[in-house]
Design a protein around this motif. Structure first.
Motif, PDB file in Angstrom:
ATOM      1  N   VAL A  34       0.841  -1.192   0.000  1.00 26.49           N
ATOM      2  CA  VAL A  34       0.000   0.000   0.000  1.00 26.49           C
ATOM      3  C   VAL A  34       0.877   1.243   0.000  1.00 26.49           C
ATOM      4  CG1 VAL A  34      -0.172  -0.071   2.539  1.00 26.49           C
ATOM      5  CG2 VAL A  34      -1.859   1.220   1.204  1.00 26.49           C
ATOM      6  N   ARG A  35       0.429   2.244  -0.685  1.00 25.06           N
ATOM      7  CA  ARG A  35       1.093   3.539  -0.686  1.00 25.06           C
ATOM      8  C   ARG A  35       0.051   4.596  -0.348  1.00 25.06           C
ATOM      9  NH1 ARG A  35       4.251   6.510  -5.772  1.00 25.06           N
ATOM     10  NH2 ARG A  35       5.209   8.179  -4.530  1.00 25.06           N
ATOM     11  N   ALA A  36       0.380   5.507   0.553  1.00 20.85           N
ATOM     12  CA  ALA A  36      -0.540   6.563   0.962  1.00 20.85           C
ATOM     13  C   ALA A  36       0.078   7.925   0.667  1.00 20.85           C
ATOM     14  CB  ALA A  36      -0.869   6.450   2.445  1.00 20.85           C
ATOM     15  N   LEU A  37      -0.721   8.790   0.055  1.00 15.55           N
ATOM     16  CA  LEU A  37      -0.256  10.118  -0.327  1.00 15.55           C
ATOM     17  C   LEU A  37      -1.213  11.181   0.190  1.00 15.55           C
ATOM     18  CD1 LEU A  37       0.403   9.344  -4.111  1.00 15.55           C
ATOM     19  CD2 LEU A  37       2.103   9.304  -2.263  1.00 15.55           C
ATOM     20  N   LYS A  38      -0.674  12.332   0.519  1.00 13.60           N
ATOM     21  CA  LYS A  38      -1.501  13.512   0.792  1.00 13.60           C
ATOM     22  C   LYS A  38      -0.928  14.630  -0.066  1.00 13.60           C
ATOM     23  CE  LYS A  38      -3.976  16.215   4.036  1.00 13.60           C
ATOM     24  NZ  LYS A  38      -4.892  16.060   5.166  1.00 13.60           N
ATOM     25  N   PRO A  39      -1.328  14.692  -1.331  1.00 11.36           N
ATOM     26  CA  PRO A  39      -0.684  15.601  -2.279  1.00 11.36           C
ATOM     27  C   PRO A  39      -0.728  17.066  -1.875  1.00 11.36           C
ATOM     28  CG  PRO A  39      -2.014  13.974  -3.426  1.00 11.36           C
ATOM     29  CD  PRO A  39      -2.338  13.845  -1.972  1.00 11.36           C
ATOM     30  N   VAL A  40      -1.814  17.487  -1.242  1.00 11.61           N
ATOM     31  CA  VAL A  40      -1.968  18.888  -0.846  1.00 11.61           C
ATOM     32  C   VAL A  40      -2.219  18.948   0.648  1.00 11.61           C
ATOM     33  CG1 VAL A  40      -3.266  21.014  -1.172  1.00 11.61           C
ATOM     34  CG2 VAL A  40      -3.019  19.428  -3.074  1.00 11.61           C
ATOM     35  N   THR A  41      -1.479  19.793   1.346  1.00  8.88           N
ATOM     36  CA  THR A  41      -1.690  19.932   2.786  1.00  8.88           C
ATOM     37  C   THR A  41      -1.294  21.326   3.252  1.00  8.88           C
ATOM     38  OG1 THR A  41      -1.191  18.941   4.949  1.00  8.88           O
ATOM     39  CG2 THR A  41       0.583  18.918   3.304  1.00  8.88           C
ATOM     40  N   ALA A  75       7.656  13.455  -2.090  1.00 11.37           N
ATOM     41  CA  ALA A  75       6.972  12.420  -2.854  1.00 11.37           C
ATOM     42  C   ALA A  75       5.573  12.143  -2.312  1.00 11.37           C
ATOM     43  CB  ALA A  75       7.790  11.130  -2.834  1.00 11.37           C
ATOM     44  N   CYS A  76       5.375  12.380  -1.030  1.00  8.28           N
ATOM     45  CA  CYS A  76       4.067  12.168  -0.410  1.00  8.28           C
ATOM     46  C   CYS A  76       3.180  13.400  -0.541  1.00  8.28           C
ATOM     47  CB  CYS A  76       4.251  11.813   1.068  1.00  8.28           C
ATOM     48  SG  CYS A  76       2.714  11.506   1.954  1.00  8.28           S
ATOM     49  N   SER A  77       3.761  14.570  -0.309  1.00 11.74           N
ATOM     50  CA  SER A  77       2.998  15.820  -0.282  1.00 11.74           C
ATOM     51  C   SER A  77       3.738  16.917  -1.052  1.00 11.74           C
ATOM     52  CB  SER A  77       2.772  16.262   1.166  1.00 11.74           C
ATOM     53  OG  SER A  77       2.102  15.281   1.918  1.00 11.74           O
ATOM     54  N   PRO A  78       3.635  16.925  -2.369  1.00  9.34           N
ATOM     55  CA  PRO A  78       4.380  17.913  -3.148  1.00  9.34           C
ATOM     56  C   PRO A  78       3.897  19.347  -2.962  1.00  9.34           C
ATOM     57  CG  PRO A  78       2.942  16.611  -4.563  1.00  9.34           C
ATOM     58  CD  PRO A  78       2.922  15.963  -3.222  1.00  9.34           C
ATOM     59  N   TRP A  79       2.618  19.535  -2.616  1.00  9.83           N
ATOM     60  CA  TRP A  79       2.095  20.879  -2.387  1.00  9.83           C
ATOM     61  C   TRP A  79       1.861  21.073  -0.895  1.00  9.83           C
ATOM     62  CZ3 TRP A  79       0.418  18.097  -6.713  1.00  9.83           C
ATOM     63  CH2 TRP A  79       0.706  18.691  -7.957  1.00  9.83           C
ATOM     64  N   ARG A  80       2.825  21.690  -0.239  1.00  6.91           N
ATOM     65  CA  ARG A  80       2.752  21.931   1.203  1.00  6.91           C
ATOM     66  C   ARG A  80       2.774  23.436   1.445  1.00  6.91           C
ATOM     67  NH1 ARG A  80       6.834  18.802   0.179  1.00  6.91           N
ATOM     68  NH2 ARG A  80       8.413  20.203   1.037  1.00  6.91           N
ATOM     69  N   PHE A  81       1.864  23.879   2.325  1.00 10.03           N
ATOM     70  CA  PHE A  81       1.755  25.302   2.619  1.00 10.03           C
ATOM     71  C   PHE A  81       1.796  25.526   4.123  1.00 10.03           C
ATOM     72  CE2 PHE A  81      -0.703  24.399  -1.290  1.00 10.03           C
ATOM     73  CZ  PHE A  81       0.091  25.099  -2.193  1.00 10.03           C
ATOM     74  N   ALA A  82       2.404  26.626   4.530  1.00 11.89           N
ATOM     75  CA  ALA A  82       2.629  26.870   5.951  1.00 11.89           C
ATOM     76  C   ALA A  82       1.368  27.303   6.687  1.00 11.89           C
ATOM     77  CB  ALA A  82       3.721  27.931   6.120  1.00 11.89           C
ATOM     78  N   LEU A 118      -3.348   2.192  -3.646  1.00 18.48           N
ATOM     79  CA  LEU A 118      -2.979   3.593  -3.533  1.00 18.48           C
ATOM     80  C   LEU A 118      -4.083   4.357  -2.824  1.00 18.48           C
ATOM     81  CD1 LEU A 118      -0.915   5.796  -4.249  1.00 18.48           C
ATOM     82  CD2 LEU A 118      -2.129   6.107  -6.417  1.00 18.48           C
ATOM     83  N   LEU A 119      -3.738   4.956  -1.704  1.00 19.93           N
ATOM     84  CA  LEU A 119      -4.674   5.782  -0.943  1.00 19.93           C
ATOM     85  C   LEU A 119      -4.283   7.239  -1.141  1.00 19.93           C
ATOM     86  CD1 LEU A 119      -4.749   3.734   2.399  1.00 19.93           C
ATOM     87  CD2 LEU A 119      -6.189   3.435   0.365  1.00 19.93           C
TER      88      LEU A 119
END
Length: 222
Positions: A34-41, A75-82, A118-119
């Motif tokens: 299994v692979r888990a992603l959170k692309p935007v956070t 690779a998990c979260s390419p779009w990260r915002f503060a 893929l989650l």
């Protein structure tokens, strides 16, 4: 074939990452890839900040047994915002932007390159803005995969869960299951809330208490 599931929330801060991480651990314990992603956070501290360990990205990586290196985080979260705001607002504060086409393209590439389960965890609630023009629902529809809806057990959570469920149905989005994640301090147990929702939907409904393992019945659906 890859089984892709989108983890969507009936609201913000209700336990999507908690449920996703629990599902990852259950699948890994059963020797399933299994692979888990959170692309935007949003609201993510810098990687060298000790508080990063409590971020959604760090929790997902930990559930997968992956060290939080700069490469793994990207690779998990390419779009990260503060800023702890909707992604479009948080991006604007940093002079950045996010387009649904780019986000969907990135997710599709991950779907195509993996043979694992893929989650993909969304951000905020189902109808929360993700970009200036798109909501979480638009993102989910662009990927054309089933949703795992996560709701809270707080007062009002039943209405929010049913609203999210009916929104998915109205837009032709298959709902794999609905999970009620225990809200701390809620007036009713998560199992009671789940039972009330179960009587009103056709999808499987389960409860996940804090500190409890992911239900085997949920892992069996993936």
């Amino acid at each position: 074939m890859t089984r892709t599931v989108f983890i969507a929330g009936a609201g913000t801060g209700i336990g999507k990452t908690y449920v996703t991480a629990a599902l990852v651990r259950r699948l890994r314990a059963a020797d399933r890839s299994v692979r888990a992603l959170k692309p935007v956070t949003s609201g993510v501290p810098a990687l060298d900040d000790p508080a990063f360990a409590d971020s959604d990205t760090a929790r997902l990586l930990a559930a997968q047994g992956i060290a939080p290196t700069a490469e793994a985080v990207a690779a998990c979260s390419p779009w990260r915002f503060a800023a702890a705001l909707a992604p479009d607002q948080a991006a604007a504060l940093e002079g950045r932007s996010l387009a649904l086409s780019d986000l969907a393209r990135w997710c599709r590439a991950r779907i195509e390159e993996t043979s694992n389960i893929l989650l993909i965890e969304g951000v905020g609630g189902l109808m929360s803005p993700v970009t200036a023009d798109a909501t979480g629902l638009d993102w989910l529809r662009a990927l054309a995969c089933p949703a795992l809806l996560v709701a809270g057990s707080y007062l009002g959570g039943i209405s929010h869960a049913l609203t999210a469920y009916e929104t998915c149905r109205a837009h032709g989005v298959p709902v794999l299951a609905l999970v009620v994640s225990e809200s701390l301090g809620a007036p009713a147990p998560a199992a009671v809330v789940a039972d009330a929702i179960r009587r009103r939907v056709s999808a499987p409904v389960m409860a996940l208490g804090r500190g409890q393992p992911c239900p085997e019945a949920l892992a069996a659906l993936v």
